[in-house]
Design an enzyme around this catalytic site. Structure first.
Site, PDB file in Angstrom:
ATOM      1  N   GLU A  92       0.815  -1.199   0.000  1.00 43.74           N
ATOM      2  CA  GLU A  92       0.000   0.000   0.000  1.00 43.74           C
ATOM      3  C   GLU A  92       0.852   1.254   0.000  1.00 43.74           C
ATOM      4  OE1 GLU A  92      -1.850  -0.785   3.692  1.00 43.74           O
ATOM      5  OE2 GLU A  92      -0.216   0.128   4.819  1.00 43.74           O
ATOM      6  N   CYS A 105       3.325   8.062   1.849  1.00 41.01           N
ATOM      7  CA  CYS A 105       3.945   6.995   2.632  1.00 41.01           C
ATOM      8  C   CYS A 105       4.076   5.779   1.711  1.00 41.01           C
ATOM      9  CB  CYS A 105       3.027   6.712   3.828  1.00 41.01           C
ATOM     10  SG  CYS A 105       3.580   5.367   4.845  1.00 41.01           S
ATOM     11  N   CYS A 112       7.279  -8.181   5.978  1.00 44.59           N
ATOM     12  CA  CYS A 112       8.511  -7.707   6.609  1.00 44.59           C
ATOM     13  C   CYS A 112       9.064  -8.822   7.486  1.00 44.59           C
ATOM     14  CB  CYS A 112       8.243  -6.467   7.461  1.00 44.59           C
ATOM     15  SG  CYS A 112       9.734  -5.804   8.250  1.00 44.59           S
ATOM     16  N   CYS A 116       8.045  -7.019  14.221  1.00 43.10           N
ATOM     17  CA  CYS A 116       7.736  -6.265  15.442  1.00 43.10           C
ATOM     18  C   CYS A 116       6.358  -6.681  15.973  1.00 43.10           C
ATOM     19  CB  CYS A 116       7.759  -4.768  15.157  1.00 43.10           C
ATOM     20  SG  CYS A 116       9.370  -4.215  14.583  1.00 43.10           S
ATOM     21  N   CYS A 119       3.095  -4.607  14.973  1.00 38.16           N
ATOM     22  CA  CYS A 119       2.971  -4.212  13.562  1.00 38.16           C
ATOM     23  C   CYS A 119       2.270  -5.305  12.774  1.00 38.16           C
ATOM     24  CB  CYS A 119       4.348  -3.937  12.986  1.00 38.16           C
ATOM     25  SG  CYS A 119       4.317  -3.616  11.218  1.00 38.16           S
ATOM     26  N   CYS A 341      -0.159   1.509   8.480  1.00 37.93           N
ATOM     27  CA  CYS A 341       0.673   0.376   8.863  1.00 37.93           C
ATOM     28  C   CYS A 341       0.188  -1.006   8.417  1.00 37.93           C
ATOM     29  CB  CYS A 341       0.848   0.362  10.377  1.00 37.93           C
ATOM     30  SG  CYS A 341       1.359   1.950  10.992  1.00 37.93           S
TER      31      CYS A 341
HETATM   32  N1  SAH Z   1      10.096  -0.815   8.882  1.00 37.40           N
HETATM   33  C1  SAH Z   1      10.266   0.559   9.114  1.00 37.40           C
HETATM   34  C2  SAH Z   1       9.308   1.431   8.336  1.00 37.40           C
HETATM   35  C3  SAH Z   1       7.877   0.955   8.242  1.00 37.40           C
HETATM   36  S1  SAH Z   1       6.923   1.001   9.718  1.00 37.40           S
HETATM   37  C4  SAH Z   1      10.220   0.888  10.584  1.00 37.40           C
HETATM   38  O1  SAH Z   1       9.867   0.015  11.359  1.00 37.40           O
HETATM   39  O2  SAH Z   1      10.587   1.997  10.941  1.00 37.40           O
HETATM   40  C5  SAH Z   1       6.640   2.739   9.946  1.00 37.40           C
HETATM   41  C6  SAH Z   1       6.335   3.138  11.384  1.00 37.40           C
HETATM   42  O3  SAH Z   1       5.052   2.632  11.790  1.00 37.40           O
HETATM   43  C7  SAH Z   1       7.342   2.573  12.363  1.00 37.40           C
HETATM   44  O4  SAH Z   1       7.739   3.535  13.288  1.00 37.40           O
HETATM   45  C8  SAH Z   1       6.560   1.491  13.021  1.00 37.40           C
HETATM   46  O5  SAH Z   1       7.087   1.170  14.266  1.00 37.40           O
HETATM   47  C9  SAH Z   1       5.167   2.080  13.076  1.00 37.40           C
HETATM   48  N2  SAH Z   1       4.107   1.096  13.298  1.00 37.40           N
HETATM   49  C10 SAH Z   1       4.053  -0.180  12.885  1.00 37.40           C
HETATM   50  N3  SAH Z   1       2.916  -0.773  13.281  1.00 37.40           N
HETATM   51  C11 SAH Z   1       2.218   0.162  13.954  1.00 37.40           C
HETATM   52  C12 SAH Z   1       0.951   0.163  14.592  1.00 37.40           C
HETATM   53  N4  SAH Z   1       0.165  -0.907  14.596  1.00 37.40           N
HETATM   54  N5  SAH Z   1       0.544   1.306  15.186  1.00 37.40           N
HETATM   55  C13 SAH Z   1       1.324   2.417  15.148  1.00 37.40           C
HETATM   56  N6  SAH Z   1       2.525   2.476  14.563  1.00 37.40           N
HETATM   57  C14 SAH Z   1       2.975   1.364  13.966  1.00 37.40           C
HETATM   58 FE1  SF4 Z   2       8.824  -4.368   9.801  1.00 39.13          FE
HETATM   59 FE2  SF4 Z   2       6.621  -3.413  10.900  1.00 39.13          FE
HETATM   60 FE3  SF4 Z   2       8.805  -3.694  12.372  1.00 39.13          FE
HETATM   61 FE4  SF4 Z   2       8.724  -1.775  10.497  1.00 39.13          FE
HETATM   62  S1  SF4 Z   2       7.450  -1.913  12.313  1.00 39.13           S
HETATM   63  S2  SF4 Z   2      10.384  -3.232  10.882  1.00 39.13           S
HETATM   64  S3  SF4 Z   2       7.457  -2.813   8.928  1.00 39.13           S
HETATM   65  S4  SF4 Z   2       7.661  -5.363  11.396  1.00 39.13           S
END
Ligand code: SAH
Ligand code: SF4
Length: 380
Positions: A92, A105, A112, A116, A119, A341
């Site tokens: 997306e 964005c 990924c 995390c 996420c 996200c």
């Molecule tokens: N992988 C990279 C970039 C993509 S995620 C990273 O982790 O930085 C972009 C941002 O969205 C990151 O700061 C991530 O921690 C945040 N993010 C991911 N899942 C989320 C969620 N469910 N709610 C709020 N922020 C989230």
């Molecule tokens: Fe990957 Fe989501 Fe962690 Fe960013 S926040 S590194 S997209 S798992």
């Protein structure tokens, strides 16, 4: 269809391609401007290129966008596109309009591998890296469809953040040429300060980015100490916080901005106490020039986590601000279309497995697991 998609070249790469065709390198600049500045996909439109060159190009190359699975427009003007990248995968891009800027964005991977906890992209697992053309196709499509929508020839996207699906620094080889096209005056002409790479902390690649293509850097911190960050961002076990902060300081030597943005996703009862805010102050104050961006967690069922209350976020922010750390709380945008996200693409993935029709987006999933627009097919 010919194999070479010209969306995948930075200007240097396109110049080399033109040379292979027996053309002067400067032709590449004209071609590049047609593609990225004017949004042309048809070589016949390119009136200042010789007919013989246009014929060669038709023979050897094409300019192709990603198929759009769905487009959702929020009541606040946020637009989210879901693109089909094949084999049942979707990524997306989200456009966020504000008074003084338009931010896109962009995704860098399908899924990924970092995984995390908070996420939804991480919960999907890793499918594959996007290619350079697939990263740029998101920007190309968004910019030129926005111009059509607004009947304007003016630039619509002024900022790009690599904060969609995926870890951009785990797709470095494809990322850097894409960044170069964003920055190129003959491409999108964005300043280095307006292109942000967001990373969960791939330390060696932060160093490489500093040397190869320094742009604004956002680091997803999410915890004030290693034991907690190990749980939330598993990559921390490989590159713990001290190493990460050292790499941030090295980055600042060449960064276009004199601070690093630390993102901190606020998870109720996990990382949002006033004591943890104090710990964060001790970690960062005087150690790294930075700004803090507190992100309200976007909940999804499989996470088992909850968004911190507004009061808790504000109390946390207050500790940081009182200690002199510049802190902002991210506004949630496009809530009505799940514009955050990996959520919509997450649904596609889940449905792909379940072989069921998607409810929210106008797509359905083929028995083979490919995602196709609903209107073109019927249910098996
Ligand atoms: N992988 C990279 C970039 C993509 S995620 C990273 O982790 O930085 C972009 C941002 O969205 C990151 O700061 C991530 O921690 C945040 N993010 C991911 N899942 C989320 C969620 N469910 N709610 C709020 N922020 C989230
Ligand atoms: Fe990957 Fe989501 Fe962690 Fe960013 S926040 S590194 S997209 S798992």
């Amino acid at each position: 269809m010919n194999a070479v998609n010209l969306l995948g070249f930075d200007l240097e790469g396109l110049a080399a391609f033109c040379e292979q065709l027996g053309e002067k390198r400067f032709r590449a600049t004209q071609l590049f401007r047609w593609i990225h500045q004017k949004g042309a996909a048809d070589f016949d439109q390119m009136s200042d290129l010789a007919k013989s060159l246009r014929e060669k190009l038709r023979d050897k190359a094409h300019i192709a966008a990603l198929p759009v699975i769905s487009e959702h427009v929020s009541t606040d003007g946020t637009i989210k596109w879901l693109f089909d990248v094949g084999a049942g995968n979707a990524v997306e891009a989200v456009f966020i309009p504000e008074d003084d800027r338009g931010t896109l964005c962009v995704s860098s991977q399908a899924g990924c591998a970092v995984g995390c906890r908070f996420c939804s992209t991480g919960h999907q697992g890793f499918s594959r890296n996007l290619e350079t053309w697939e990263i740029l196709a998101q920007l190309w499509y968004a910019e030129h469809s926005l111009r059509l929508r607004t009947q304007s020839t003016e630039r619509q996207i002024t900022n790009v953040v690599m904060m969609g699906m995926g870890e951009p620094l785990q797709n470095y080889a494809a990322l850097v040429p894409a960044l170069k096209v964003m920055l190129d005056d003959h491409g999108y002409g964005l300043s280095r300060r307006r292109v942000t790479v967001s990373t969960s902390g791939v330390v060696p690649m932060i160093d490489r980015l500093r040397d190869d293509c320094p742009v604004a850097l956002a680091v997803s911190l999410h915890a004030p100490n290693d034991p907690l960050r190990d749980q939330l961002v598993p990559l921390n076990k490989k590159y713990p916080i001290a190493e990460l902060l050292d790499s941030c300081n090295r980055y600042l030597d060449k960064a276009p901005r004199d601070f690093i943005t630390f993102e901190y996703c606020m998870l109720d009862g996990v990382n949002d106490s006033p004591e943890q805010a104090e710990e964060l102050v001790a970690l960062l104050r005087g150690k790294v020039s930075c700004k803090l961006n507190l992100i309200p967690f976007n909940p999804f069922p499989a996470s088992g986590l909850k968004r911190s209350s507004r009061e808790r976020v504000m109390a946390f922010a207050e500790v940081l601000i009182k200690a002199g750390l510049v802190t902002t709380v991210r506004k949630t945008r496009g809530d009505d279309i799940d514009a955050a996200c990996g959520q919509l693409a997450g649904e596609v993935q889940d449905r792909t497995r379940a072989h069921e029709r998607m409810v929210r987006a106008p797509v359905r999933v083929h028995r083979r697991g490919t995602v196709v627009p609903a209107k073109e097919t019927s249910r098996p």
